[in-house]
Structure formats: C-alpha cells, structure tokens
Design an enzyme around this catalytic site. Structure first.
Site, PDB file in Angstrom:
ATOM      1  N   SER A 111      43.384  54.179  30.229  1.00 21.94           N
ATOM      2  CA  SER A 111      42.285  53.914  31.161  1.00 21.94           C
ATOM      3  C   SER A 111      41.102  54.815  30.834  1.00 21.94           C
ATOM      4  O   SER A 111      41.181  56.037  30.982  1.00 21.94           O
ATOM      5  CB  SER A 111      42.739  54.155  32.607  1.00 21.94           C
ATOM      6  N   SER A 112      40.000  54.215  30.408  1.00 23.59           N
ATOM      7  CA  SER A 112      38.816  54.986  30.034  1.00 23.59           C
ATOM      8  C   SER A 112      38.293  55.814  31.197  1.00 23.59           C
ATOM      9  O   SER A 112      38.031  57.013  31.056  1.00 23.59           O
ATOM     10  CB  SER A 112      37.717  54.044  29.527  1.00 23.59           C
ATOM     11  N   CYS A 148      29.062  52.000  35.705  1.00 20.11           N
ATOM     12  CA  CYS A 148      29.545  51.376  36.938  1.00 20.11           C
ATOM     13  C   CYS A 148      29.410  52.324  38.129  1.00 20.11           C
ATOM     14  O   CYS A 148      29.665  53.523  38.023  1.00 20.11           O
ATOM     15  CB  CYS A 148      31.002  50.984  36.709  1.00 20.11           C
ATOM     16  N   HIS A 157      43.597  48.314  33.042  1.00 19.45           N
ATOM     17  CA  HIS A 157      44.353  49.323  32.315  1.00 19.45           C
ATOM     18  C   HIS A 157      45.195  50.174  33.266  1.00 19.45           C
ATOM     19  O   HIS A 157      44.872  51.331  33.556  1.00 19.45           O
ATOM     20  CB  HIS A 157      43.414  50.206  31.488  1.00 19.45           C
ATOM     21  N   CYS A 195      34.687  41.738  35.094  1.00 14.97           N
ATOM     22  CA  CYS A 195      33.930  42.438  36.131  1.00 14.97           C
ATOM     23  C   CYS A 195      32.463  42.010  36.059  1.00 14.97           C
ATOM     24  O   CYS A 195      31.873  41.994  34.975  1.00 14.97           O
ATOM     25  CB  CYS A 195      34.040  43.948  35.931  1.00 14.97           C
ATOM     26  N   GLU A 250      36.268  46.432  26.335  1.00 15.07           N
ATOM     27  CA  GLU A 250      34.932  46.155  26.873  1.00 15.07           C
ATOM     28  C   GLU A 250      33.874  46.228  25.777  1.00 15.07           C
ATOM     29  O   GLU A 250      32.966  45.392  25.710  1.00 15.07           O
ATOM     30  CB  GLU A 250      34.587  47.144  27.993  1.00 15.07           C
TER      31      GLU A 250
END
EC number: 1.17.7.4
Length: 308
Positions: free
Chosen positions: A225-226, A197, A43, A99, A129
């Site tokens: 972008s989260s 993460c 993103h 990922c 996701e």
C-alpha cells in the site's frame, strides 16, 4: 499505557467505493456469472483474501479471464487505455471502480497532451496507478520519483512542459520535487498538490500530529500500500519508532518497551475491523486505555457509484 487513535484514518471514499462496487456486483451476480478483478481491488491483504473466499477471481491480465460471460472490475488504481480496449475485444462486461480522483489525473494528462505539452509524471515506478496514467496518453512520459530524477531529466522543450502526480505520494516529498521542477523549468505548468488525494493529505497531516504526542506509532496497512508506506516514512522521519503491520497478529510486544503512549493509524485501504482488533489485542494484553487524538475530524467525502 494509553492508545491514541489518529483521526481520520482508514478507508477513504475511493477505496470504500471500489470495495462496495465489488461487493454489490458479487451479490447481484453470484451463482450466475464469474466476477473477475484486474489486480487487487485495493492494496489490502484482508480485503482481497475476503473476496477470494467469496469466489472473486483476481487476474493479472485480461488473458487470464477464462469465461467471456464473466464480469471484469477495474480496481481503484485505474487502468491504461490499451487495457480498456483489450477488455472490449475480449467481450467481457466491464465495471470501472477507478477512484474518481485517479480518473481526474487521467483526464489532466490527456488534456495536457492534447494541448501539445511534454509530460512529466511524479510517481512510483511499477505502481498500478502510475501504469494507468502513463497508458492514458500516446506520447512518452518522463517519470520522476526523486529529486535526482529531476536533475537528470532530458526535456525537448522546457517552455512547453506540464506535470501530473500520482495521488498517494508523500505531500512533503512531492512539494520539494514540484519546487525543484519549477526552479529548473520556470515555464512548467501543473496542479501543484491538488492531485494528491484529500485522504492521503489528511492521513499524513494526522500522523504528523500523532507522532508528536506518542512514543511509538503502529500503522495498519499492507506492505504494497503506497499511502500506508508514506505514513510509515513520515513517522520515521520524525525520529519516532513506527511499524507497518497487516493486523494485530503481526505485533511484537518488544516494540512497545518503554512506551507510555501508543499511536495507531491506518492507511486508506485498511478497514476499521483491523484497527479494532489491534486495539482490543492491546487492551487485553497491555492494560491500556483508548482515546482519539485532539483536533481530529471525520471525513464526509462520498463519491457516486457506477450504474450497472
């Protein structure tokens, strides 16, 4: 005026891996086979537009792939099992850039389901996701985004319940949600904060420290972008002025009025070049000096690349 850079900031290992996989694939097959990516590889507008200029075609569905001889890359966010199956039926070669930490959540969700657990997913609705995680299991998953969602949950068997989490959430918010889940459902099992993460945690911890020692914080990252948005939320929650920008061209000098120390960080999908350009812009236009925040550190995480 002083610029203080957060450390760590920018690319995480999962994003670097996905971007590198796409770049290597493009170099290997250019002029031979069309390279497609399902959704955005990461993103970040700068990254996506750069690959578009090199001929990569970004598609929103498998149906959008026109050349069955092409190569399809799954983004870092991962995909559902049904999309994997659809790609196989289409006959395109697939390279998976998911990922590894997202893949870990996929496996956890499936393992819980296979053991007969009812599943809760802590995450943001419509994020790719989250869609991928939901699509990895056969049974319905209850999606929780807020504390209120926890109170509204209708669970069949409270004694047979597990949860997983999206990897790019706010650590603090997720901690509260998990605590509330455990309070309401004492038998619930799950990974605590282990699914958040490492890079998300590190960047959030760094930006908290950065906000304490600066007057205003600039976060380099895209609006979709989260993890970048969570950095923005964290700064604002401390009472500091904070702004999320794609690049230095989005800067408004009025944001910096009265500020002596400017903090700069970047989301996990924002490349170093965007931070460098912002710093250079401020040095030229605001007569600033640059330093790195105290107690910062360099990440040394690396993931294995897909073989193809």
């Amino acid at each position: 005026m002083e610029i203080i850079l957060a450390e760590p900031r920018g690319f995480c290992a999962g994003v670097k891996r996905a971007v590198d996989i796409l770049a290597i694939t493009l170099e290997k097959y250019k002029n031979e086979r069309q390279v497609y990516v399902l959704h955005e590889i990461v993103h970040n507008k700068y990254i996506v537009e750069g690959f578009k200029k090199q001929g990569v075609v970004f598609v929103s569905s498998i149906e959008d792939i026109k050349d069955n001889r092409g190569i399809l890359i799954f983004s870092a966010h991962g995909v559902s099992k049904s999309i994997e199956d659809e790609a196989k039926r289409k006959g395109v070669q697939v390279i998976d850039a998911t990922c590894p930490l997202v893949s870990k959540v996929h496996k956890e969700a499936k393992r819980y389901e296979d053991s007969g657990k009812e599943l809760i997913l802590i995450g943001h609705e419509n994020h790719p996701e989250v869609k991928g995680i939901i699509g990895r299991v056969s049974n319905p998953i209850s999606l929780v985004q807020t504390m209120q969602d926890v109170y509204n949950l209708q669970i069949k068997d409270p004694d047979n319940l597990s949860y997983v989490t999206q990897t790019t959430l706010s650590i603090d918010d997720t901690k509260e949600i998990i605590a509330t889940l455990k309070l309401r459902f004492p038998s619930i099992t799950g990974p605590d904060l282990k699914d958040i993460c490492y890079a998300t945690q590190n960047r959030q911890n760094a930006v908290k420290k950065l906000a304490k020692i600066t007057d205003v914080v600039l976060i380099v990252g895209s609006k979709n972008s989260s993890n970048s948005n969570r950095l923005l939320d964290l700064c604002i929650s401390t009472g500091k002025r904070a702004y999320l920008i794609d690049n230095y061209k989005c800067m408004n000098k009025n944001w910096l009025q009265g500020a002596e120390k400017i903090g700069i960080t970047a989301g996990a999908s924002a490349p170093d070049i965007l931070v460098d350009e912002l710093v250079n812009y401020l040095k030229i236009n605001m007569n600033t000096k640059v330093s790195v925040m105290p107690d910062g550190f360099t990440e040394n995480v690396q993931f294995k690349y897909t073989k193809w």
